[in-house]
Design a protein around this motif. Structure first.
Motif: not given
Length: 447
Positions: A184-196
């Motif tokens: 779950x945390x990794x998904x949030x991290x990768x999503x944040x990277x993609x958003x940036x």
């Protein structure tokens, strides 16, 4: 015979000298005085000036003010239509130099390619990382199932083995829960990277598209129908080859020719007479047969010094009432500002008025009398006579030979209203005035 022409020449010279002496000695004093009649009618006080036509309202034709966002300060005009060209909305006005902004665009395009590559790389990295996490979760779930099966099959085993299998099962479940939380945390991290990365890519894409839109504005077109008038900047008129600032990118103006004004300047002596709302008669130097009317719209409060002149002048704006297709900006106008208009009054030329000691105004009448007069308004040529004369009388415009030792007929209505030191109530001759001037205590002093 040869001496005859000489004698003729001498005779001509002597004749000319005799004529000159005759006139200089006043030989025609009685026959050549200039006289004028006392007229009755409408009288106007007016100020005549020259001005320049301008549009009362105009639309500015602007270059790309957005260029300053990309650190483009000055822009050169490469080509431009001639001043006075009649254009329609959307017609070409000017082409501006794009070189500097093209450089900015190329830099942004390189950034765009780099950000696109970074976006794709981040997408791939995110897919790999999350796939590994999902595979790990599947393996954890298999491990939990295996531990559950072992525990179920060990019910007949010794208590120690059953206890060990229970610990292994609980540990497998705990590892599975931790793996789910990590996913779950990794998904949030990768999503944040993609958003940036996506935000940065969209920002560069937007900037590139905006620069491309600004570059389109480097071809300047007419915002409406009208006549192109070059803009007057600090360094003169903006024309082909000039530079405009991105902070004030005015290329030219489109005046509204249906509503015009004349800008003129009145000297500081006359400006006190000029007021807003006064009527004006106008003419065009280009079309002297045409006459127009106007009205004083604005009078400047502060004077200025015009080039090549020491006198101070004040700007006066005159609105032109009529609309004429012949009117063009910068045309020279003749303006007659009507200060005041009187009806049915008596007036004479200014040259007819004589002044004695700043107190008595008088004229020389045709009947060889000096008559005091009460003066009214004056214009450039004539002056109003409020009292002392009647219509049709003739007055001298110069001092006649009989003026000496002739008394002034005073107006009884002005007794007590003249300068107290100079006032008198009986006629006085020029010889008496000369006598009084020799005494310090005389009633009258010469000007």
């Amino acid at each position: 015979m040869q001496k005859k022409p000489i004698y003729i020449g001498i005779a001509i010279v002597l004749s000319l000298l005799a004529i000159f002496y005759f006139f200089s000695r006043g030989g025609v004093e009685e026959g050549f005085e200039i006289m004028a009649k006392v007229n009755q009618g409408d009288f106007r006080v007016e100020i005549t000036t020259s001005g320049e036509l301008q549009a009362l309202n105009s639309v500015e034709i602007l270059g790309p003010s957005e260029a300053r966002r990309y650190r483009v300060g000055n822009i050169t005009i490469e080509s431009m239509v001639d001043e006075g060209t009649i254009v329609k909305q959307g017609d070409f006005i000017a082409s501006l130099d794009r070189t500097e902004l093209f450089g900015r665009l190329e830099d942004r395009r390189i950034d765009l390619e780099q950000n696109k590559a970074l976006y794709e790389q981040t997408q791939l990295d995110t897919s790999l990382v999350l796939r590994q996490e999902r595979d790990n979760l599947i393996n954890m779930e298999y491990e939990v199932g295996a531990m559950k099966l072992i525990l179920d099959q060990s019910q007949y085993e010794p208590p120690a083995i059953i206890k060990q299998n229970e610990y292994n099962y609980e540990k497998a479940k705990r590892d599975l829960e931790q793996a789910k939380e990590r996913y779950r945390i990794k998904t949030l991290q990768e999503k944040a990277r993609m958003v940036e990365v996506s935000a940065r890519l969209r920002e560069v894409q937007l900037e590139v598209s905006q620069i491309e839109e600004v570059l389109k504005k480097f071809t300047v077109t007419a915002p409406q129908n009208g006549m192109v008038i070059y803009y007057q900047g600090r360094g003169g008129k903006i024309k082909e080859g000039s530079q405009i600032s991105s902070w004030n990118p005015v290329v030219a103006t489109l005046p509204d020719l249906s509503s015009m004004q004349s800008v003129t300047y009145v000297n500081e002596v006359d400006i006190r007479k000029v007021k807003s709302g006064q009527k004006v008669e106008l003419g065009l130097d280009a079309f002297p047969e045409r006459n127009y009317t106007g009205e004083v719209l604005k009078v400047a409060n502060v004077g200025q010094q015009r080039p090549n002149s020491d006198a101070k002048v004040f700007e006066v704006i005159i609105k032109v009432n009529e609309s004429d297709a012949s009117m063009r900006p910068s045309m020279t106008t003749s303006n007659t500002i009507i200060i005041e208009k009187l009806e049915n009054v008596l007036y004479v030329p200014l040259e007819a008025i004589n002044v004695m000691n700043d107190s008595v105004n008088y004229v020389f009448l045709e009947n060889k009398k000096k008559q005091e007069v009460k003066l009214g308004l004056a214009n450039a040529n004539d002056i109003v006579i409020e009292m002392g004369l009647s219509e049709g009388q003739e007055v001298y415009l110069s001092t006649p030979a009989w003026s000496e030792n002739t008394s002034i007929t005073l107006l009884e209505e002005l007794n007590g209203k003249r300068n107290p030191e100079l006032d008198f109530s009986v006629p006085i001759t020029d010889s008496e005035i000369q006598t009084m001037n020799t005494s310090k205590n005389g009633r009258i002093r010469n000007q």
